[in-house]
Design a protein around this motif. Structure first.
Motif, PDB file in Angstrom:
ATOM      1  N   THR A   1      59.592  81.029  53.030  1.00  0.00           N
ATOM      2  CA  THR A   1      58.934  82.242  52.528  1.00  0.00           C
ATOM      3  C   THR A   1      58.633  82.152  51.035  1.00  0.00           C
ATOM      4  OG1 THR A   1      60.155  83.518  54.174  1.00  0.00           O
ATOM      5  CG2 THR A   1      59.131  84.751  52.378  1.00  0.00           C
ATOM      6  N   LEU A   2      57.361  82.413  50.672  1.00  0.00           N
ATOM      7  CA  LEU A   2      56.953  82.385  49.266  1.00  0.00           C
ATOM      8  C   LEU A   2      57.471  83.619  48.544  1.00  0.00           C
ATOM      9  CD1 LEU A   2      53.241  81.149  49.287  1.00  0.00           C
ATOM     10  CD2 LEU A   2      55.336  79.825  49.385  1.00  0.00           C
ATOM     11  N   VAL A   3      57.953  83.410  47.312  1.00  0.00           N
ATOM     12  CA  VAL A   3      58.414  84.527  46.491  1.00  0.00           C
ATOM     13  C   VAL A   3      57.633  84.630  45.189  1.00  0.00           C
ATOM     14  CG1 VAL A   3      60.726  84.480  47.478  1.00  0.00           C
ATOM     15  CG2 VAL A   3      60.247  83.132  45.423  1.00  0.00           C
ATOM     16  N   TRP A   4      56.833  83.611  44.889  1.00  0.00           N
ATOM     17  CA  TRP A   4      56.013  83.623  43.665  1.00  0.00           C
ATOM     18  C   TRP A   4      54.882  82.630  43.851  1.00  0.00           C
ATOM     19  CZ3 TRP A   4      54.570  79.895  40.080  1.00  0.00           C
ATOM     20  CH2 TRP A   4      54.005  80.358  38.883  1.00  0.00           C
ATOM     21  N   TYR A   5      53.714  82.954  43.293  1.00  0.00           N
ATOM     22  CA  TYR A   5      52.586  82.021  43.294  1.00  0.00           C
ATOM     23  C   TYR A   5      51.722  82.327  42.082  1.00  0.00           C
ATOM     24  CZ  TYR A   5      51.061  86.040  46.088  1.00  0.00           C
ATOM     25  OH  TYR A   5      50.837  87.311  46.566  1.00  0.00           O
ATOM     26  N   ALA A   6      51.103  81.270  41.537  1.00  0.00           N
ATOM     27  CA  ALA A   6      50.381  81.397  40.276  1.00  0.00           C
ATOM     28  C   ALA A   6      48.888  81.631  40.468  1.00  0.00           C
ATOM     29  CB  ALA A   6      50.591  80.136  39.430  1.00  0.00           C
ATOM     30  N   ASN A   7      48.308  80.990  41.457  1.00  0.00           N
ATOM     31  CA  ASN A   7      46.845  80.926  41.566  1.00  0.00           C
ATOM     32  C   ASN A   7      46.344  81.491  42.882  1.00  0.00           C
ATOM     33  OD1 ASN A   7      48.197  78.646  42.714  1.00  0.00           O
ATOM     34  ND2 ASN A   7      46.242  77.586  42.906  1.00  0.00           N
ATOM     35  N   GLY A   8      46.812  82.684  43.249  1.00  0.00           N
ATOM     36  CA  GLY A   8      46.402  83.283  44.512  1.00  0.00           C
ATOM     37  C   GLY A   8      44.909  83.526  44.602  1.00  0.00           C
ATOM     38  N   ASP A   9      44.268  83.874  43.485  1.00  0.00           N
ATOM     39  CA  ASP A   9      42.826  84.124  43.482  1.00  0.00           C
ATOM     40  C   ASP A   9      42.009  82.847  43.369  1.00  0.00           C
ATOM     41  OD1 ASP A   9      42.963  86.930  43.702  1.00  0.00           O
ATOM     42  OD2 ASP A   9      43.374  87.122  41.559  1.00  0.00           O
ATOM     43  N   ASN A  10      42.663  81.732  43.082  1.00  0.00           N
ATOM     44  CA  ASN A  10      41.944  80.484  42.851  1.00  0.00           C
ATOM     45  C   ASN A  10      42.767  79.310  43.358  1.00  0.00           C
ATOM     46  OD1 ASN A  10      40.014  78.684  41.939  1.00  0.00           O
ATOM     47  ND2 ASN A  10      40.709  78.712  39.813  1.00  0.00           N
ATOM     48  N   PRO A  11      42.886  79.149  44.683  1.00  0.00           N
ATOM     49  CA  PRO A  11      43.696  78.063  45.233  1.00  0.00           C
ATOM     50  C   PRO A  11      43.235  76.694  44.739  1.00  0.00           C
ATOM     51  CG  PRO A  11      43.123  79.628  46.948  1.00  0.00           C
ATOM     52  CD  PRO A  11      42.313  79.997  45.744  1.00  0.00           C
ATOM     53  N   ALA A  12      44.193  75.778  44.624  1.00  0.00           N
ATOM     54  CA  ALA A  12      43.917  74.450  44.073  1.00  0.00           C
ATOM     55  C   ALA A  12      43.473  73.492  45.175  1.00  0.00           C
ATOM     56  CB  ALA A  12      45.160  73.915  43.381  1.00  0.00           C
ATOM     57  N   PRO A  13      42.383  72.741  44.974  1.00  0.00           N
ATOM     58  CA  PRO A  13      41.982  71.736  45.964  1.00  0.00           C
ATOM     59  C   PRO A  13      43.031  70.627  46.062  1.00  0.00           C
ATOM     60  CG  PRO A  13      40.213  72.180  44.392  1.00  0.00           C
ATOM     61  CD  PRO A  13      41.447  72.818  43.839  1.00  0.00           C
ATOM     62  N   GLU A  14      43.056  69.993  47.216  1.00  0.00           N
ATOM     63  CA  GLU A  14      43.968  68.867  47.387  1.00  0.00           C
ATOM     64  C   GLU A  14      43.704  67.818  46.317  1.00  0.00           C
ATOM     65  OE1 GLU A  14      45.801  66.229  51.054  1.00  0.00           O
ATOM     66  OE2 GLU A  14      43.870  67.249  51.307  1.00  0.00           O
ATOM     67  N   GLY A  15      44.770  67.270  45.755  1.00  0.00           N
ATOM     68  CA  GLY A  15      44.636  66.309  44.672  1.00  0.00           C
ATOM     69  C   GLY A  15      44.751  66.915  43.286  1.00  0.00           C
ATOM     70  N   SER A  16      44.807  68.255  43.197  1.00  0.00           N
ATOM     71  CA  SER A  16      45.043  68.900  41.903  1.00  0.00           C
ATOM     72  C   SER A  16      46.435  68.535  41.398  1.00  0.00           C
ATOM     73  CB  SER A  16      44.902  70.415  42.028  1.00  0.00           C
ATOM     74  OG  SER A  16      43.611  70.780  42.466  1.00  0.00           O
ATOM     75  N   LYS A  17      46.692  68.791  40.113  1.00  0.00           N
ATOM     76  CA  LYS A  17      47.970  68.381  39.527  1.00  0.00           C
ATOM     77  C   LYS A  17      48.439  69.395  38.499  1.00  0.00           C
ATOM     78  CE  LYS A  17      48.187  64.687  36.867  1.00  0.00           C
ATOM     79  NZ  LYS A  17      48.280  63.287  36.371  1.00  0.00           N
ATOM     80  N   VAL A  18      49.746  69.672  38.505  1.00  0.00           N
ATOM     81  CA  VAL A  18      50.350  70.504  37.470  1.00  0.00           C
ATOM     82  C   VAL A  18      51.193  69.593  36.581  1.00  0.00           C
ATOM     83  CG1 VAL A  18      52.372  71.139  38.887  1.00  0.00           C
ATOM     84  CG2 VAL A  18      51.653  72.606  36.986  1.00  0.00           C
TER      85      VAL A  18
END
Length: 511
Positions: A75-92
């Motif tokens: 279960t997710l409790v926090w997310y940063a980019n809900g309005d702008n999901p990251a494409p596969e291969g993105s990096k933090v």
């Protein structure tokens, strides 16, 4: 008024730095995670929480998120980019200069933590908080200060702090429900008018504000480690919001989430299998409001279920949305997004009789109290109300209530609800399914005469001509009839009756 029923230890807010009393698994500068199924997340020391990329269902898109990692559904409790999901291969990246940045595969920025100063390292804590730490000044950013739709034990909300619902179960874009602690000390739930952030009137208020003595007003919401959520006053008094039985925190995980349907719910989940069952789930401990269908009372809001729908509380008092007869959900995958008319037809005086074009449907005890009326008729009984709407070209919905009043409603309808505690009926006029858009302008007798005349002409030509001419006429007539049919099918519908409403008048009304 504030309650003093909680244990004395709840009077002390949980300070962020005290939450680091654990053996941290520090994440050093230069570390990174990639948006893929093969990139392992960063774990808290206990392993209860993980920080990393969560794949959205059946998509090559990912959320930078925190989740419970020891339970099956993660279960997710926090997310940063809900309005702008990251494409596969993105990096933090936790960069060498102490920034925390999420970029897509082309290097374009998707999200960045708003740090106050350079971070020396990061850590995923056992309470579910992800932190960026400066060796001298402590936390320079933490996920607890930027919550999404959930708060966890030891987390606080200060004045101005808020939670935002997601749009639906599997869509993490910002939804239209919001929980926030207002400057007056009240914790409130309200809808917002997307895509703006305009805040409508609250449909839940904690009543922790004291205008006569602001020291009695709330200034902090605390989710205690023992599982209680309360509002702390400036004078140290507390108001407990939690109701129901709180089971020992050592045996259960807790979270409090503003769900996508607008209800704020505290949940509990066993940490270990119980009663021999390996399948465990989240169980609601308490929730507010008690009946969201009835509690949203704002004429500027479209209600719990959206336009042209109505809300029915289910067995758990959660909102279940229904379309009016003759309407369908605008988004079948999101029943909280309102409904659209299936077929809009215009009746004209002197054309076909209304009974040839329309049927009436009845919804008992169903009301739209804040939708605008274009006509109010009094005294009227329910038969008069139904008949008046049926014969009114502009009427789609009429509501009979208050024993002798008929309200003809403008579309779109908002704040719809079924209320079994109040007597009344809604009458909905819908086009008959067997009436095509082109035929409605011809009275039935004229259509029959036209069809008969055409048939006689065709038979006369066929019987009167030679065999050779018949061979030529049959294909030609078929082509003519086919072209006529195609033209009829492409006949544009007439303007919506929404454009033909009568001039608006203002009345006092209550349904």
């Amino acid at each position: 008024m504030f309650s003093f029923t909680l244990h004395f230890c709840l009077l002390i807010p949980i300070l962020p730095l005290l939450a680091v009393a654990q053996t941290n698994l520090n994440i050093s500068l230069g570390s990174s995670l990639q948006a893929s199924d093969d990139s392992p997340p960063w774990h808290s020391p206990s392993g209860d929480f993980a920080f990393g990329f969560h794949r959205l269902d059946n998509q090559n898109l990912f959320l930078l998120a925190i989740w419970f990692d020891k339970i099956p559904d993660k279960t997710l409790v926090w997310y940063a980019n809900g309005d702008n999901p990251a494409p596969e291969g993105s990096k933090v990246d936790l960069t060498l200069d102490g920034r925390f940045i999420l970029n897509d595969p082309q290097g374009r920025n998707i999200w960045e933590a708003p740090i106050r100063e350079r971070a020396n390292y990061a850590a995923m804590l056992d309470n579910g908080n992800f932190v960026l730490v400066n060796n001298e000044s402590g936390y320079v950013w933490e996920s607890f200060q930027l919550p999404a739709d959930t708060i966890l034990p030891t987390q606080v909300l200060e004045v101005g702090g808020k939670l935002s619902s997601r749009q639906k179960e599997s869509n993490f874009s910002k939804g239209r429900f919001q929980l926030r602690l207002r400057p007056d000390g009240n914790l409130v739930l309200n809808t917002i008018a997307l895509p703006t952030q305009y805040e409508n009137d609250p449909y839940y208020v904690s009543h922790t504000s004291d205008r006569a003595n602001t020291m009695n007003s709330g200034y902090l919401v605390n989710f205690s480690e023992s599982g209680y959520i309360y509002v702390l006053g400036r004078n140290g008094n507390i108001a407990n919001l939690t109701s129901g039985n709180i089971v020992p925190a050592r045996d259960f995980y807790y979270r409090a989430t503003l769900d996508y349907d607008g209800v704020f719910v505290q949940y509990a989940h066993p940490k270990a299998p119980r009663n021999g069952s390996s399948v465990q789930s989240w169980s609601p401990v308490w929730s507010v409001p008690k009946d969201i269908c009835a509690e949203i009372q704002d004429e500027r809001s479209k209600g719990a279920c959206g336009f042209n729908s109505y809300c029915i509380p289910d067995s758990n008092l959660r909102p279940a949305c229904q379309c009016l007869p003759g309407f369908s959900f605008s988004d079948p995958n999101n029943k909280f997004n309102g409904c659209n008319q299936d077929s809009v037809q215009k009746c004209e005086p002197g054309a076909a009789k209304p009974e040839d074009l329309y049927d009436m449907r009845v919804l008992p005890n169903t009301f739209w109290p804040f939708s605008e009326n274009y006509q109010m008729l009094k005294p009227f009984n329910e038969d008069d109300c139904s008949r008046s709407c049926f014969n009114d070209c502009n009427c789609v919905v009429a509501v009979f209530a208050d024993d002798d009043i008929c309200y003809k409603k403008k579309l779109p309808l908002s704040n719809g609800m079924e209320n079994q505690n109040r007597n009344g009926k809604a009458f909905i006029k819908i086009p008959k399914s067997d009436i095509s858009s082109g035929d409605q302008y011809f009275p039935e007798s004229n259509r029959e005469k036209k069809d008969q005349t055409t048939l006689i002409l065709v038979l006369s030509l066929l019987l009167g001509g030679s065999v050779f001419l018949n061979f030529l006429l049959v294909p030609a007539i078929s082509i003519v009839f086919y072209g006529s049919y195609q033209k009829k099918q492409k006949f544009n519908r007439v303007p919506s009756i929404l454009e033909t409403n009568l001039r608006s008048f203002t009345y006092k009304y209550s349904c």
